[in-house]
Write a protein that holds these residues in place. Structure first.
Motif: not given
Length: 467
Positions: A387-405
């Motif tokens: 979960s630590i390796l997957a969920m935080p990054y999934a949450i971030l990628a779904s919530s941040l502007p693509q151009r600053k990912l």
């Protein structure tokens, strides 16, 4: 790595200073590479893949040369090259997943990535053992580097390069025009960044510098581990960097890389700040586990009086099995449990469940007496690791502007690095002063840290993935 350093004459007490290379290079390199990869497009090589390839080539060279190091200085320099190169190659990978998938696929995408991380860790951990059982010598004349270690490094370098080359050759990235169609046109944000930086006061920057000075003085006064000096230097360094960025912005200079990194770090979205708190406590628990599990299992479960005892080696061998187990569990959980839960209850709640499983795994060390039953503890820890390796990054990628990912993924790594520095230094001092003969109590800190991470996650609102 430790076997190479010790074979070249490094004392056990000096190993932590050498290992500072990993967190320091990650802290410095990842935001820079994230910033650059957001702004790169090299035709057929694309946006992220140039960094995959360049980092993999340099890392493979370091791995191939490492076992042949003639002295400690050469080995230390190669370690820094290796860590820097791995950060160059691997930092854009998390942004790459976010680039290539729709938001409703992020949880599954990062889960698959986690599964391969776990599978690779299991194979890597047993590879020297496998070589020994295939007849490769695990001893070297004169206390040198054994062939099992030498071949493991060479195989690792080849595997890394070939795996990354496969990704570079078999994937196609979306062009900037395509990304703009997905995420909306990327407006030039130099002016916005300049305005934000110019409006800042120097007080916060000075506070960072003062905090760094306090840490340095405290280390000297309390005789803490010398590696804590690095934490003070990093705090003061960020304060100085922010002063330079603010001054340049007020003078009307274009917001360069330094200005963007400082501005983006100070202007992180609220969700990212809340997620960073959970990340900090999560990785604190992980580093406690990695540093202390061997002496805990050897001493508390096998009764080893010291590291020279045969019982210590027996316990250490069992820890290898335990670590392989939690990595294997993580690989399975990432492919089966996490995507299902994310679709049904959302990414944030899935992560809370994973963290609570890990806390239960650490707490179980206090009630288990037979070391074989520690395999059950590793189930909870493996789920948490996945979960630590997957969920935080999934949450971030779904919530941040693509151009600053890329830059945000790099800055998010700060909350992986700082816990590593603190645990490797402050936790060692706490253990020496309060329970020098009972390191198992460090796992109480680990369990508590995961509970705090789970509590922090209750303040994170992530989108529920459509089923």
């Amino acid at each position: 790595m430790s076997r190479i350093f010790q074979s070249l004459g490094t004392s056990l007490d000096d190993l932590p200073a050498l290992w500072v290379a990993a967190p320091l290079t990650g802290l410095l390199v990842q935001p820079v590479i994230g910033h650059l990869s957001d702004r790169t497009w090299l035709g057929r090589l694309g946006r992220r893949r140039p960094y995959f390839l360049a980092g993999a080539i340099l890392a493979a060279i370091a791995l191939l040369l490492m076992p042949e190091s003639p002295g400690l200085l050469m080995a230390a320099m190669l370690l820094w090259l290796l860590d820097a190169s791995l950060n160059v190659s691997m930092e854009p990978f998390r942004a790459f997943v976010g680039d290539m998938l729709d938001k409703d696929q992020h949880a599954a995408g990062y889960a698959v990535q986690t599964a391969f991380i776990g599978a690779g860790a299991v194979f890597g951990s047993i590879f020297p053992w496998l070589l020994e059982h295939l007849g490769v010598s695990n001893q070297a004349a004169g206390g040198g580097i054994p062939d099992t270690v030498r071949y493991a490094f060479w195989f690792g370098g080849a595997a890394l390069f070939l795996a990354v080359l496969w990704t570079v050759l078999t994937t196609r990235e979306y062009a900037p025009e395509e990304m703009a169609a997905f995420d909306g046109a990327a407006t030039e944000d130099h002016g916005h960044t300049l305005r934000i930086l110019a409006a800042r006061q120097y007080g916060t920057s000075i506070a960072w510098i003062v905090a760094g000075a306090i840490v340095v003085v405290a280390v000297a006064a309390m005789r803490l581990e010398k590696e804590v000096y690095l934490l003070g230097a990093l705090l003061a360094g960020y304060g100085l960097a922010s002063i330079v960025a603010i001054a340049r912005a007020r003078a009307g200079h274009v917001a360069g890389m330094l200005g963007h990194i400082v501005g983006d770090f100070g202007g992180m979205p609220l969700l990212m700040k809340r997620l960073a708190v959970a990340q900090f406590f999560s990785w604190s628990a992980l580093f406690i586990m990695w540093i202390n599990t061997t002496p805990i299992v050897a001493g508390a479960f096998y009764g080893a009086p010291d590291a020279k005892s045969p019982l210590y080696q027996e316990g250490a061998n069992w820890v290898d099995v335990l670590f392989a187990t939690y990595n294997g569990i993580a690989a399975v959980a990432a492919l089966t449990l996490l995507p299902v839960l994310a679709r049904r209850i959302g990414q944030a709640k899935t992560h809370i469940i994973g963290l609570l499983c890990g806390a239960a795994g650490f707490a179980s060390f206090f009630v288990i007496t037979d070391p074989k039953w520690l395999l059950a503890s590793e189930i909870g820890i493996g789920i948490a690791w996945a979960s630590i390796l997957a969920m935080p990054y999934a949450i971030l990628a779904s919530s941040l502007p693509q151009r600053k990912l890329g830059i945000y993924m790099g800055l998010f790594n700060v909350f992986v690095v700082v816990p590593q520095l603190l645990v490797a230094t402050v936790m060692g001092s706490i253990t020496k002063h309060f329970f020098p003969t009972a390191p198992i109590w460090t796992l109480a800190f680990a369990a508590g840290a995961l509970l705090l991470a789970a509590i922090a996650m209750t303040r994170v609102e992530a989108a529920r993935v459509p089923g």
